[in-house]
Enzyme design. Sequence first.
Site, PDB file in Angstrom:
ATOM      1  N   HIS A   1      -4.628  -2.526  -6.079  1.00 59.09           N
ATOM      2  CA  HIS A   1      -3.377  -1.157  -6.223  1.00 59.09           C
ATOM      3  C   HIS A   1      -4.620  -0.077  -6.668  1.00 59.09           C
ATOM      4  CE1 HIS A   1       0.790  -2.931  -7.594  1.00 59.09           C
ATOM      5  NE2 HIS A   1       0.132  -3.129  -7.124  1.00 59.09           N
TER       6      HIS A   1
ATOM      7  N   ASP B   1       0.993  -0.650  -0.082  1.00 60.48           N
ATOM      8  CA  ASP B   1      -0.136   0.037  -0.122  1.00 60.48           C
ATOM      9  C   ASP B   1       1.286   1.158   0.363  1.00 60.48           C
ATOM     10  OD1 ASP B   1      -2.120  -1.584   0.237  1.00 60.48           O
ATOM     11  OD2 ASP B   1      -2.376  -1.941   2.711  1.00 60.48           O
TER      12      ASP B   1
HETATM   13  P1  GDP Z   1      -0.435   0.520  -4.202  1.00 59.94           P
HETATM   14  O1  GDP Z   1      -0.885  -1.255  -3.326  1.00 59.94           O
HETATM   15  O2  GDP Z   1       1.434   0.230  -3.176  1.00 59.94           O
HETATM   16  O3  GDP Z   1      -0.668   0.490  -4.973  1.00 59.94           O
HETATM   17  O4  GDP Z   1      -0.720   0.923  -2.765  1.00 59.94           O
HETATM   18  P2  GDP Z   1      -2.393   1.343  -2.285  1.00 59.94           P
HETATM   19  O5  GDP Z   1      -3.240   1.740  -3.789  1.00 59.94           O
HETATM   20  O6  GDP Z   1      -3.011   0.351  -1.617  1.00 59.94           O
HETATM   21  O7  GDP Z   1      -2.269   2.994  -1.470  1.00 59.94           O
HETATM   22  C1  GDP Z   1      -2.193   3.786  -2.645  1.00 59.94           C
HETATM   23  C2  GDP Z   1      -3.489   4.751  -2.064  1.00 59.94           C
HETATM   24  O8  GDP Z   1      -2.767   6.580  -1.934  1.00 59.94           O
HETATM   25  C3  GDP Z   1      -4.410   5.162  -2.880  1.00 59.94           C
HETATM   26  O9  GDP Z   1      -5.931   5.647  -2.259  1.00 59.94           O
HETATM   27  C4  GDP Z   1      -3.225   6.206  -4.178  1.00 59.94           C
HETATM   28  O10 GDP Z   1      -4.848   6.671  -4.992  1.00 59.94           O
HETATM   29  C5  GDP Z   1      -3.215   7.511  -3.261  1.00 59.94           C
HETATM   30  N1  GDP Z   1      -1.883   7.488  -3.906  1.00 59.94           N
HETATM   31  C6  GDP Z   1      -0.573   7.728  -4.099  1.00 59.94           C
HETATM   32  N2  GDP Z   1       0.743   8.365  -4.294  1.00 59.94           N
HETATM   33  C7  GDP Z   1      -0.151   9.425  -3.696  1.00 59.94           C
HETATM   34  C8  GDP Z   1       0.181  10.623  -3.259  1.00 59.94           C
HETATM   35  O11 GDP Z   1       1.185  11.235  -3.307  1.00 59.94           O
HETATM   36  N3  GDP Z   1      -0.610  11.059  -2.370  1.00 59.94           N
HETATM   37  C9  GDP Z   1      -1.793  11.202  -2.138  1.00 59.94           C
HETATM   38  N4  GDP Z   1      -2.595  11.723  -1.177  1.00 59.94           N
HETATM   39  N5  GDP Z   1      -2.167  10.209  -2.328  1.00 59.94           N
HETATM   40  C10 GDP Z   1      -1.434   9.232  -3.282  1.00 59.94           C
END
Ligand code: GDP
Length: 425
Positions: free
Chosen positions: A40, A12
Amino acid sequence: MVKAIVGANWGDEGKGKITDMMAEQADVVVRFQGGANAGHTIKNKYGKFALHTCPSGVFYENVTNIIGNGVALNVPVLMKEIEGLVEKGVPKPRLLISDRVQLVMPYHILFDECEEERLGGNSFGSTKSGIAPFYSDKYLKIGIQACELFDEPYLKDRLENICIQKNPVLTGLYHREPLNAEDLFRTCMEYKDMVEPYLADTSSFLWNALKEGKTVLLEGQLGTMKDTDQGIYPMVTSSSTLAGFGAVGAGVPPYEIKQIVAVSKAYSSSVGAGAFVSEILDPDRAEELRRRGGDGGEYGATTGRPRRVGWYDCVASRYGCRLQGATDVALTVIDVLGYLDEIPVCVGYEIDGKVTEDFPTPRLLERAKPVLETLPGWKCDISGIRKYEELPENCRNYIEFIEKHLGFPITMVSNGPSRDDIIYR
Ligand code: GDP
């Protein structure tokens, strides 16, 4: 060349966003491990999506997306995901599935549920997607490879053997109905019809793509702490989350992996049970960060479960980056911290009265207490900033403090959920 995008922490971290962003310059995006047990989240011009199985390159028409041999493929989940994309106006993705990928069967999910039920309060916090039973079967050599769907007599034999193996446990230990080989065969034939148009010799496809000078992204699921070997065993996932495994799970030469982007979130979050040293224990402070975190709060993309949240953990992240072999660190979700007056950072672990900066074995980790250093916050909204120099001084200090403790270069800072919310250093 191959570039890997992997998690430095517990998952995440925002790998989906970084992959979606880097996919613009790529030709192929490959998922190489894990299954539909984690998601993701990607936000782009088509809307907001939680991808569980599709590689994050599905939003680009010029990208070939590959589900590699190392993935635990839940066929109906994949089909639903593709339908969901098309319904929201995304052009039908170019997708190839490895003919060596193995299939998550309904009984894998059943065994996962039964085992979690049996363990009760001592469970591993499984998402009940069948991942652990799936990988157990793979290494027991009773998994079903996609190519087996095309050899019916062979498959029938295999399914009968699977029933002989599984039914005593299913009926004796879990008090459930036994499996029936004919039902399983019918399910397999349904899966065959669904996957047939996508199946390919993907390692050969990748070999040729690399020979032609194409750029391939390997997209990891979860992060170092959830790696079966190097993570917080047994509170781990059942496949390797490391970039090095990308060579195996995608079928590419290891020497082709030239860039490894370890994605690390500017604070910590973790789902499920297990040691989490820098966890914020004050329920109100934790709830505030959880609510403001990510994009719409720190709740699981697959399960909706509230994530545990904590301060940035330099000890775990340095270890996480080292095991990934990070050439670059992408520090994400830093915009969320703008509300804090001061920000604690975990710089060491105290174990039995001794302070260490080295990430310990899981048994010692259980006894570790965080050594925190507190940095001043920047108290403003930094979303929209595109140049590093334009970030407030305290924010730059926070980034540079973390970089110093990590010992790996932070080359990207993500300050928002969208593709262009990125600052290159
Ligand atoms: P992953 O499994 O590593 O892709 O991560 P997730 O999707 O579970 O979590 C990332 C969350 O943070 C998602 O809701 C993204 O849209 C959000 N996100 C990613 N990068 C950023 C950022 O730089 N700032 C903010 N506010 N949200 C972000």
